[in-house]
Design a protein around this motif. Structure first.
Motif, PDB file in Angstrom:
ATOM      1  N   TRP A  65       4.285  -1.799  -9.984  1.00 46.97           N
ATOM      2  CA  TRP A  65       4.669  -1.825  -8.570  1.00 46.97           C
ATOM      3  C   TRP A  65       6.127  -2.234  -8.390  1.00 46.97           C
ATOM      4  CZ3 TRP A  65       6.521  -4.923  -4.721  1.00 46.97           C
ATOM      5  CH2 TRP A  65       6.311  -4.491  -3.420  1.00 46.97           C
ATOM      6  N   GLY A  66       6.564  -3.289  -9.047  1.00 45.87           N
ATOM      7  CA  GLY A  66       7.937  -3.773  -8.896  1.00 45.87           C
ATOM      8  C   GLY A  66       8.972  -2.758  -9.354  1.00 45.87           C
ATOM      9  N   ALA A  67       8.739  -2.139 -10.506  1.00 43.99           N
ATOM     10  CA  ALA A  67       9.679  -1.145 -11.037  1.00 43.99           C
ATOM     11  C   ALA A  67       9.783   0.062 -10.109  1.00 43.99           C
ATOM     12  CB  ALA A  67       9.243  -0.702 -12.431  1.00 43.99           C
ATOM     13  N   VAL A  68       8.647   0.522  -9.608  1.00 43.06           N
ATOM     14  CA  VAL A  68       8.642   1.662  -8.686  1.00 43.06           C
ATOM     15  C   VAL A  68       9.369   1.295  -7.398  1.00 43.06           C
ATOM     16  CG1 VAL A  68       7.151   3.152  -7.283  1.00 43.06           C
ATOM     17  CG2 VAL A  68       6.552   2.680  -9.670  1.00 43.06           C
ATOM     18  N   THR A  69       9.099   0.115  -6.876  1.00 40.24           N
ATOM     19  CA  THR A  69       9.724  -0.321  -5.629  1.00 40.24           C
ATOM     20  C   THR A  69      11.241  -0.385  -5.770  1.00 40.24           C
ATOM     21  OG1 THR A  69       7.758  -1.599  -5.065  1.00 40.24           O
ATOM     22  CG2 THR A  69       9.784  -2.161  -3.908  1.00 40.24           C
ATOM     23  N   TRP A  70      11.736  -0.995  -6.835  1.00 38.00           N
ATOM     24  CA  TRP A  70      13.177  -1.116  -7.005  1.00 38.00           C
ATOM     25  C   TRP A  70      13.841   0.241  -7.187  1.00 38.00           C
ATOM     26  CZ3 TRP A  70      15.687  -4.750  -5.031  1.00 38.00           C
ATOM     27  CH2 TRP A  70      15.143  -6.029  -4.942  1.00 38.00           C
ATOM     28  N   ARG A  71      13.203   1.136  -7.893  1.00 43.98           N
ATOM     29  CA  ARG A  71      13.782   2.475  -8.058  1.00 43.98           C
ATOM     30  C   ARG A  71      13.837   3.208  -6.718  1.00 43.98           C
ATOM     31  NH1 ARG A  71      10.726   4.288 -13.562  1.00 43.98           N
ATOM     32  NH2 ARG A  71      11.789   2.854 -14.968  1.00 43.98           N
ATOM     33  N   CYS A  72      12.821   3.036  -5.903  1.00 40.30           N
ATOM     34  CA  CYS A  72      12.825   3.653  -4.567  1.00 40.30           C
ATOM     35  C   CYS A  72      13.906   3.040  -3.689  1.00 40.30           C
ATOM     36  CB  CYS A  72      11.453   3.518  -3.912  1.00 40.30           C
ATOM     37  SG  CYS A  72      10.198   4.525  -4.707  1.00 40.30           S
ATOM     38  N   ILE A  73      14.109   1.742  -3.802  1.00 44.88           N
ATOM     39  CA  ILE A  73      15.166   1.077  -3.031  1.00 44.88           C
ATOM     40  C   ILE A  73      16.538   1.608  -3.455  1.00 44.88           C
ATOM     41  CG2 ILE A  73      16.345  -1.141  -2.701  1.00 44.88           C
ATOM     42  CD1 ILE A  73      13.526  -2.437  -2.706  1.00 44.88           C
ATOM     43  N   VAL A  74      16.731   1.842  -4.754  1.00 51.50           N
ATOM     44  CA  VAL A  74      18.001   2.395  -5.238  1.00 51.50           C
ATOM     45  C   VAL A  74      18.216   3.795  -4.662  1.00 51.50           C
ATOM     46  CG1 VAL A  74      19.201   3.250  -7.302  1.00 51.50           C
ATOM     47  CG2 VAL A  74      18.116   0.991  -7.314  1.00 51.50           C
ATOM     48  N   LEU A  75      17.162   4.630  -4.648  1.00 47.84           N
ATOM     49  CA  LEU A  75      17.283   5.972  -4.089  1.00 47.84           C
ATOM     50  C   LEU A  75      17.638   5.910  -2.602  1.00 47.84           C
ATOM     51  CD1 LEU A  75      16.976   9.074  -4.219  1.00 47.84           C
ATOM     52  CD2 LEU A  75      14.571   8.717  -3.612  1.00 47.84           C
ATOM     53  N   ILE A 122       0.835  -1.207   0.000  1.00 46.89           N
ATOM     54  CA  ILE A 122       0.000   0.000   0.000  1.00 46.89           C
ATOM     55  C   ILE A 122       0.868   1.255   0.000  1.00 46.89           C
ATOM     56  CG2 ILE A 122      -1.661   1.325   1.380  1.00 46.89           C
ATOM     57  CD1 ILE A 122      -2.919  -1.380   2.160  1.00 46.89           C
ATOM     58  N   ALA A 123       1.993   1.229   0.727  1.00 48.10           N
ATOM     59  CA  ALA A 123       2.890   2.387   0.754  1.00 48.10           C
ATOM     60  C   ALA A 123       3.397   2.714  -0.647  1.00 48.10           C
ATOM     61  CB  ALA A 123       4.059   2.124   1.692  1.00 48.10           C
ATOM     62  N   VAL A 124       3.779   1.709  -1.396  1.00 49.93           N
ATOM     63  CA  VAL A 124       4.279   1.944  -2.750  1.00 49.93           C
ATOM     64  C   VAL A 124       3.134   2.415  -3.655  1.00 49.93           C
ATOM     65  CG1 VAL A 124       5.323   0.865  -4.784  1.00 49.93           C
ATOM     66  CG2 VAL A 124       6.211   0.350  -2.505  1.00 49.93           C
ATOM     67  N   LEU A 125       1.946   1.861  -3.485  1.00 52.67           N
ATOM     68  CA  LEU A 125       0.808   2.296  -4.307  1.00 52.67           C
ATOM     69  C   LEU A 125       0.442   3.761  -4.050  1.00 52.67           C
ATOM     70  CD1 LEU A 125      -1.477  -0.864  -4.153  1.00 52.67           C
ATOM     71  CD2 LEU A 125      -0.242   0.001  -6.140  1.00 52.67           C
ATOM     72  N   GLY A 126       0.657   4.229  -2.836  1.00 49.87           N
ATOM     73  CA  GLY A 126       0.310   5.614  -2.500  1.00 49.87           C
ATOM     74  C   GLY A 126       1.473   6.579  -2.573  1.00 49.87           C
ATOM     75  N   GLY A 135      11.436  11.507  -7.023  1.00 48.81           N
ATOM     76  CA  GLY A 135      10.046  11.046  -6.955  1.00 48.81           C
ATOM     77  C   GLY A 135       9.199  11.618  -8.077  1.00 48.81           C
ATOM     78  N   TYR A 136       9.402  12.900  -8.382  1.00 49.16           N
ATOM     79  CA  TYR A 136       8.611  13.508  -9.450  1.00 49.16           C
ATOM     80  C   TYR A 136       8.991  12.939 -10.813  1.00 49.16           C
ATOM     81  CZ  TYR A 136       6.211  16.821 -12.377  1.00 49.16           C
ATOM     82  OH  TYR A 136       5.390  17.376 -13.333  1.00 49.16           O
ATOM     83  N   LEU A 137      10.274  12.743 -11.058  1.00 49.90           N
ATOM     84  CA  LEU A 137      10.683  12.141 -12.334  1.00 49.90           C
ATOM     85  C   LEU A 137      10.116  10.730 -12.482  1.00 49.90           C
ATOM     86  CD1 LEU A 137      14.384  13.380 -12.511  1.00 49.90           C
ATOM     87  CD2 LEU A 137      12.422  14.206 -13.848  1.00 49.90           C
ATOM     88  N   LEU A 138      10.137   9.978 -11.395  1.00 51.02           N
ATOM     89  CA  LEU A 138       9.552   8.633 -11.407  1.00 51.02           C
ATOM     90  C   LEU A 138       8.041   8.713 -11.634  1.00 51.02           C
ATOM     91  CD1 LEU A 138       9.934   5.597 -11.087  1.00 51.02           C
ATOM     92  CD2 LEU A 138       9.875   5.921  -8.599  1.00 51.02           C
ATOM     93  N   LEU A 189      21.041   7.370  -0.859  1.00 49.27           N
ATOM     94  CA  LEU A 189      21.007   8.352   0.227  1.00 49.27           C
ATOM     95  C   LEU A 189      21.653   7.800   1.495  1.00 49.27           C
ATOM     96  CD1 LEU A 189      17.451   9.861  -0.309  1.00 49.27           C
ATOM     97  CD2 LEU A 189      19.662  10.919  -0.834  1.00 49.27           C
ATOM     98  N   ALA A 190      21.426   6.526   1.788  1.00 51.99           N
ATOM     99  CA  ALA A 190      22.027   5.914   2.977  1.00 51.99           C
ATOM    100  C   ALA A 190      23.549   5.903   2.872  1.00 51.99           C
ATOM    101  CB  ALA A 190      21.495   4.499   3.167  1.00 51.99           C
ATOM    102  N   ILE A 191      24.058   5.553   1.703  1.00 51.54           N
ATOM    103  CA  ILE A 191      25.510   5.532   1.499  1.00 51.54           C
ATOM    104  C   ILE A 191      26.085   6.949   1.610  1.00 51.54           C
ATOM    105  CG2 ILE A 191      27.320   5.137  -0.226  1.00 51.54           C
ATOM    106  CD1 ILE A 191      25.583   2.700  -1.152  1.00 51.54           C
ATOM    107  N   THR A 192      25.416   7.910   0.983  1.00 53.36           N
ATOM    108  CA  THR A 192      25.892   9.295   1.011  1.00 53.36           C
ATOM    109  C   THR A 192      25.895   9.851   2.430  1.00 53.36           C
ATOM    110  OG1 THR A 192      25.010   9.615  -1.213  1.00 53.36           O
ATOM    111  CG2 THR A 192      25.533  11.599   0.052  1.00 53.36           C
ATOM    112  N   VAL A 193      24.796   9.694   3.148  1.00 52.11           N
ATOM    113  CA  VAL A 193      24.725  10.192   4.525  1.00 52.11           C
ATOM    114  C   VAL A 193      25.720   9.446   5.409  1.00 52.11           C
ATOM    115  CG1 VAL A 193      23.240  10.385   6.557  1.00 52.11           C
ATOM    116  CG2 VAL A 193      22.363  11.035   4.319  1.00 52.11           C
TER     117      VAL A 193
END
Length: 195
Positions: free
Chosen positions: A116-126, A83-87, A182-185, A130-134
């Motif tokens: 859903w899968g494509a969006v989820t994987w792109r969010c995981i990459v982001l 549901i989080a990915v859908l919203g 997020g907007y580009l996605l 960010l985790a690596i950078t921070v």
């Protein structure tokens, strides 16, 4: 001196509250600039004015999305994640269309369904980026920038530096990159769905 020490925690809380409020309005301005393609240095005040108009819609769509996600997590973790990915695009729908609240959530659901899968994987990459950078910035400055979320400043100098690094990372790296990515996605998924 006793008066200053006694009021110091109140001043810190007031500054943190100010940082949160200014962060919300900066996010609103950034959402307006990104979704309407009007990001330029000369129009900053206009972006903030335009963003103010979205404050209640922005808050309401967050409430609707959080309630839907919590409902999903009550069923188990996987429905909550689903549901989080859908919203995930609800906020972009608010800024790009006249949809508000549950309608914006439904439009986001429509756009993500089938991708859903494509969006989820792109969010995981982001999130990984960010985790690596921070993490790298935290290691370079020998601080823990992750502690700023839900953290109250204790008055310690090292804590103040860690808090400042975390705020700078949040406002100048994490928040803008998340909104722009997020907007580009969102644009990509919307164009594919409408094609």
């Amino acid at each position: 001196q006793i008066f200053f020490i006694g009021w110091f925690p109140f001043g810190v809380v007031l500054m943190q509250f100010g940082a949160v409020v200014s962060g919300v309005f900066a996010s609103l301005a950034l959402y307006v600039g990104v979704t309407q393609g009007t990001l330029s240095a000369g129009e900053t005040a206009d972006l903030y004015r335009a963003g103010r108009k979205f404050l209640f819609s922005y808050a309401w769509v967050h409430v609707v999305t959080v309630l839907a996600i919590l409902g999903g997590f009550l069923l188990l973790a996987l429905p909550g994640i689903w549901i989080a990915v859908l919203g995930i695009f609800s906020v972009f729908v608010v800024f790009s269309t006249e949809k508000r609240g549950l309608s914006a959530f439904a439009v986001s659901w429509h756009y993500v369904s089938g991708s859903w899968g494509a969006v989820t994987w792109r969010c995981i990459v982001l999130v990984a980026f960010l985790a690596i950078t921070v993490g790298l910035v935290s290691a370079i400055f020998n601080t823990n920038a992750w502690t700023t979320t839900g953290h109250t400043y204790t008055g310690d100098v090292e804590d103040a530096f860690s808090f400042a690094v975390g705020i700078v990372l949040d406002y100048f790296l994490v928040n803008p990159l998340t909104i722009i990515f997020g907007y580009l996605l969102f644009q990509d998924v919307r164009q594919k769905k409408e094609a």
